[in-house]
Motif scaffolding. Structure first.
Motif, PDB file in Angstrom:
ATOM      1  N   SER A   1      29.036  -7.314 -42.415  1.00 32.02           N
ATOM      2  CA  SER A   1      29.209  -8.389 -41.440  1.00 32.02           C
ATOM      3  C   SER A   1      28.105  -8.319 -40.394  1.00 32.02           C
ATOM      4  O   SER A   1      27.756  -7.234 -39.914  1.00 32.02           O
ATOM      5  N   VAL A   2      27.550  -9.459 -40.055  1.00 33.66           N
ATOM      6  CA  VAL A   2      26.573  -9.548 -38.964  1.00 33.66           C
ATOM      7  C   VAL A   2      27.122 -10.534 -37.946  1.00 33.66           C
ATOM      8  O   VAL A   2      27.749 -11.546 -38.300  1.00 33.66           O
ATOM      9  N   GLY A   3      26.899 -10.227 -36.654  1.00 36.42           N
ATOM     10  CA  GLY A   3      27.482 -11.087 -35.643  1.00 36.42           C
ATOM     11  C   GLY A   3      26.709 -11.113 -34.344  1.00 36.42           C
ATOM     12  O   GLY A   3      25.816 -10.293 -34.105  1.00 36.42           O
ATOM     13  N   ALA A   4      27.060 -12.089 -33.510  1.00 33.09           N
ATOM     14  CA  ALA A   4      26.521 -12.211 -32.152  1.00 33.09           C
ATOM     15  C   ALA A   4      27.666 -11.972 -31.185  1.00 33.09           C
ATOM     16  O   ALA A   4      28.792 -12.457 -31.398  1.00 33.09           O
TER      17      ALA A   4
ATOM     18  N   LEU B   1      26.413  -5.224 -36.256  1.00 35.83           N
ATOM     19  CA  LEU B   1      26.326  -5.045 -37.702  1.00 35.83           C
ATOM     20  C   LEU B   1      27.422  -4.099 -38.148  1.00 35.83           C
ATOM     21  O   LEU B   1      27.606  -3.026 -37.554  1.00 35.83           O
ATOM     22  N   SER B   2      28.173  -4.491 -39.185  1.00 40.16           N
ATOM     23  CA  SER B   2      29.270  -3.658 -39.679  1.00 40.16           C
ATOM     24  C   SER B   2      29.251  -3.587 -41.202  1.00 40.16           C
ATOM     25  O   SER B   2      29.031  -4.598 -41.880  1.00 40.16           O
ATOM     26  N   TRP B   3      29.463  -2.383 -41.723  1.00 41.88           N
ATOM     27  CA  TRP B   3      29.552  -2.177 -43.173  1.00 41.88           C
ATOM     28  C   TRP B   3      30.941  -1.635 -43.488  1.00 41.88           C
ATOM     29  O   TRP B   3      31.256  -0.498 -43.160  1.00 41.88           O
ATOM     30  N   ARG B   4      31.770  -2.467 -44.079  1.00 34.96           N
ATOM     31  CA  ARG B   4      33.114  -2.038 -44.449  1.00 34.96           C
ATOM     32  C   ARG B   4      33.066  -1.543 -45.896  1.00 34.96           C
ATOM     33  O   ARG B   4      33.118  -2.327 -46.850  1.00 34.96           O
TER      34      ARG B   4
ATOM     35  N   ILE C   1      33.634 -10.238 -27.086  1.00 32.13           N
ATOM     36  CA  ILE C   1      34.054 -11.188 -28.101  1.00 32.13           C
ATOM     37  C   ILE C   1      32.818 -11.572 -28.905  1.00 32.13           C
ATOM     38  O   ILE C   1      31.689 -11.450 -28.418  1.00 32.13           O
ATOM     39  N   GLY C   2      33.023 -12.020 -30.126  1.00 29.68           N
ATOM     40  CA  GLY C   2      31.868 -12.370 -30.945  1.00 29.68           C
ATOM     41  C   GLY C   2      32.244 -13.250 -32.119  1.00 29.68           C
ATOM     42  O   GLY C   2      33.429 -13.481 -32.407  1.00 29.68           O
ATOM     43  N   ILE C   3      31.228 -13.742 -32.756  1.00 26.77           N
ATOM     44  CA  ILE C   3      31.390 -14.507 -33.989  1.00 26.77           C
ATOM     45  C   ILE C   3      30.521 -13.852 -35.057  1.00 26.77           C
ATOM     46  O   ILE C   3      29.418 -13.389 -34.771  1.00 26.77           O
TER      47      ILE C   3
END
Length: 223
Positions: free
Chosen positions: A28-31, A42-45, A217-219
Motif C-alpha cells: 500500500s502507498v499513501g499520502a 508505504l506498507s507491505w502486508r 489520517i491518510g488515503i
C-alpha cells in the motif's frame, strides 16, 4: 470406516492449507497529514496478521508563546519525522497495533522579550535589556531515534483505494539552549549561571509529558 476418516482428514488438511495460502501479500502507498506534518506512507502486508510500514512527514510549522518569570517567549516550531514499524492485525482485518522506531525532529527557535520592556528577570535576577540584548535559543521536544507505539485502521488486505488513520505516542527528550544576543554570559559567570537556570526552568515547563502525541489520517491505494 477408517477409509472414510482418512478421506475426511485429508480434506480437512487440504481446506486448512487452502485457507492459509488464500492470503495475498499486498503493498500500500499513501499520502498522509497529521501532527508531525504532511508526507508519504508505504506498507507491505506480507501476512494476514503482520505488515511492515515506513513513512516520512514534514512541512508543519506553527508559532506559540509562553511566559517564564517576567519574560515572554515566542517559539516558532518546526515538525518532521520518519518512522519504521511493525503492524500487527490481531483479527486479520483493518484494525492494527503498531510498534517500532521514530526519528522525530520537533524543535523551536525561541526569542524572549522582557514584559516590562526594559529588563529581563533570569533566575530571579534582573538584567538590563539594553545591556544583554535579547534572549534567544532553541527548544527541542524530540529528536534522534525514539520508541513509538500506536494503533489504527487500514484496509491493506484488499486491493483498491481506502482511507486509514493512526494514533500513537513517541517518546520525547526535551532540551533547551539559550544565549543573549550580546553574548555577555561568556564574560559574566553570574549571568551565565542564571542563563543555565533559566534553561532548566523552561525545560521543566516543556517536559510536562514524557511523550508527544501522533495522530494522522491518510488515503492509500493497495496493490
Amino acid at each position: 470406516m477408517k477409509k472414510a476418516l482418512l478421506i475426511a482428514g485429508t480434506l480437512a488438511l487440504a481446506t486448512a492449507a487452502t485457507s492459509v495460502n488464500a492470503f495475498e501479500k499486498r503493498v500500500s502507498v499513501g499520502a498522509i497529514a497529521g501532527t508531525t506534518g504532511f508526507g508519504g506512507d508505504l506498507s507491505w502486508r506480507f501476512h494476514e496478521n503482520l505488515a511492515l510500514s515506513a513513512r516520512y512527514t514534514d512541512g508543519l510549522d506553527f508559532d506559540t508563546d509562553f511566559e517564564e518569570d517576567d519574560v515572554d517567549y515566542d517559539a516558532e516550531f518546526g515538525l518532521k519525522a520518519s518512522s519504521f514499524k511493525v503492524d500487527y492485525f490481531p483479527f486479520g482485518g483493518r484494525f492494527f497495533i503498531s510498534a517500532g522506531a521514530m526519528l522525530p525532529n520537533i524543535d523551536a527557535n525561541v526569542t524572549g522579550t522582557p514584559r516590562n520592556g526594559s529588563s529581563f528577570e533570569l533566575n530571579g535576577v534582573n538584567y538590563s535589556a539594553a545591556e544583554i540584548g535579547s534572549v534567544v535559543g532553541k527548544a527541542t521536544v524530540a529528536d534522534g531515534t525514539q520508541p513509538y507505539v500506536g494503533w489504527g485502521w487500514r484496509s491493506s488486505h484488499t486491493e483498491g483505494f481506502g482511507f486509514f488513520s493512526e494514533f500513537g505516542v513517541v517518546a520525547t527528550n526535551v532540551d533547551v539552549a539559550l544565549r543573549t544576543t550580546n553574548g555577555f554570559e561568556n564574560l559574566d559567570p553570574s549571568l551565565n549561571d542564571d542563563m543555565r537556570a533559566e534553561e532548566a526552568s523552561l525545560k521543566d515547563d516543556i517536559d510536562k509529558l514524557p511523550v508527544f502525541p501522533v495522530a494522522l489520517i491518510g488515503i492509500s491505494y493497495t496493490f
